[in-house]
Scaffold this active site. Sequence first.
Site, PDB file in Angstrom:
ATOM      1  N   CYS A   1       0.894  -1.165   0.000  1.00 15.59           N
ATOM      2  CA  CYS A   1       0.000   0.000   0.000  1.00 15.59           C
ATOM      3  C   CYS A   1       0.925   1.206   0.000  1.00 15.59           C
ATOM      4  O   CYS A   1       1.527   1.516   1.022  1.00 15.59           O
ATOM      5  CB  CYS A   1      -0.910   0.007   1.224  1.00 15.59           C
TER       6      CYS A   1
ATOM      7  N   CYS B   1      -0.657   4.431   2.235  1.00 15.98           N
ATOM      8  CA  CYS B   1      -0.652   4.362   3.710  1.00 15.98           C
ATOM      9  C   CYS B   1      -0.067   3.006   4.077  1.00 15.98           C
ATOM     10  O   CYS B   1       1.111   2.779   3.800  1.00 15.98           O
ATOM     11  CB  CYS B   1      -2.018   4.650   4.316  1.00 15.98           C
ATOM     12  N   SER B   2      -0.836   2.107   4.640  1.00 15.12           N
ATOM     13  CA  SER B   2      -0.306   0.766   4.917  1.00 15.12           C
ATOM     14  C   SER B   2      -1.451  -0.231   4.992  1.00 15.12           C
ATOM     15  O   SER B   2      -1.475  -1.084   5.884  1.00 15.12           O
ATOM     16  CB  SER B   2       0.502   0.747   6.210  1.00 15.12           C
ATOM     17  N   CYS B   3      -2.399  -0.160   4.060  1.00 13.87           N
ATOM     18  CA  CYS B   3      -3.556  -1.054   4.076  1.00 13.87           C
ATOM     19  C   CYS B   3      -3.094  -2.511   4.014  1.00 13.87           C
ATOM     20  O   CYS B   3      -2.148  -2.839   3.290  1.00 13.87           O
ATOM     21  CB  CYS B   3      -4.466  -0.741   2.895  1.00 13.87           C
TER      22      CYS B   3
END
Lengths: 238, 201
Positions: B104, B107-109
Amino acid sequence: MNGVHDMGGMDGFGPVVREQNEPVFHADWEGRVYAIASIAAGLSLINADEFRHAIERIAPERYLASSYYERWLAAVETLLVERGVVTREEILAKEGGAIDPALIANPVATQCPAPVKDKPGSRPPRARFAKGARVRARNLNPSGHTRLPRYARGKAGVIARDWGVFVFPDTNAHHAGTKPQHCYSVAFDARELWGKSAKANCRERVHLDLWEDYLEPIAPKSKPKAAKRTTAHHTGRY
Amino acid sequence: MSGEHHNTDDTGPAARVKALEALLTEKGLVDPAAIDAIVDIYETRVGPRNGARVVAKAWTDPGYRKRLLANATSAVAELGYAGPEGNHLVAVENTDRVHNLVVCTLCSCYPWPVLGLPPVWYKSFAYRSRAVSDPRGVLKDFGLELAPDVEVRVWDSSAEIRYLVIPQRPKGTEGMSEDALAGIVTRDSMVGVAKVEAPHA
């Protein structure tokens, strides 16, 4: 917004370093801020799109100097203050000396997109693109939230899957309407994204999940015979 | 620069979280016991062991594999796994010709119900920046070198879809039970930065 969070394709961050026997949370406060954010989301005090945007609104120098859960903390504080759930003064009064007031709910301002009206009960929109269609990611640069990364803008790809209808983050993050629309898996050839001389080779592809408003159609290539006949009013491919 | 310096002292973020929790508790919006419970769930119950069970079942049950590839959200729910960041799961399968990698960049999905919360490297600026532009280089950082004729497919989780990689079942595991197979499936293999290794005899 064209923020520092939009990192795809940047250089200079060095190798990926893997931590051995990594704990889920590295400090108690990390778990607690994670849980507070989850509860706030569960109470509908915060929606996921505005939460991501609140992280993006952290000033770039602070964003880069913060850990993941420090960014979560900044976003939770910002949104709870902006929603009027708590005030900066109340937060500072609790732990006074230990907290730097400049860090509390002091984000970069962005512009809200033009609001769209939600139509409750209306039928889900039809898909504009079919599997296999060639599309181009639009060159959009909104001041507010978007999930169209810079590295894909202006690039051509192919619709690989239609995931169905989803709320549009660019408006929803600003409470400017949900604008439900189809979201697609779009496959981009690595050389289209990074150029033929880049590290990417012809056996690499990047799939992005992109909302319909991010995409425009590419006219199919005309067959040679047909092309000859229609040259006069051929509008050209872009 | 990773941003991950893990501030654990009592000033800074710890003090801010303490203040926020106290305020929200006073206002009746959060219950500290509920916070304890959520922390406990992610520290002890939701993690990559869930995903490993999904993968082991897909390796041993062709009907399940088919259902997983057709609709991962419902196939994962068959094993009792669901929750935040798991409403639109998609499984992508590694083969001799295709290797899948999940990132991601914005962000950091991450697919929480099957893999738990993401590790620091997944959230690092190094991974988020290079996984899309230099995936083979990133894989080398993990000690994984793919043959040049293998296609790399990078899945940048830019919307609400969360991806689970089904790694290849290693040779030499034909006699292993589903439970034993679940024991060798690693988190990293389900993000696509590693292969699953057969246990040493």
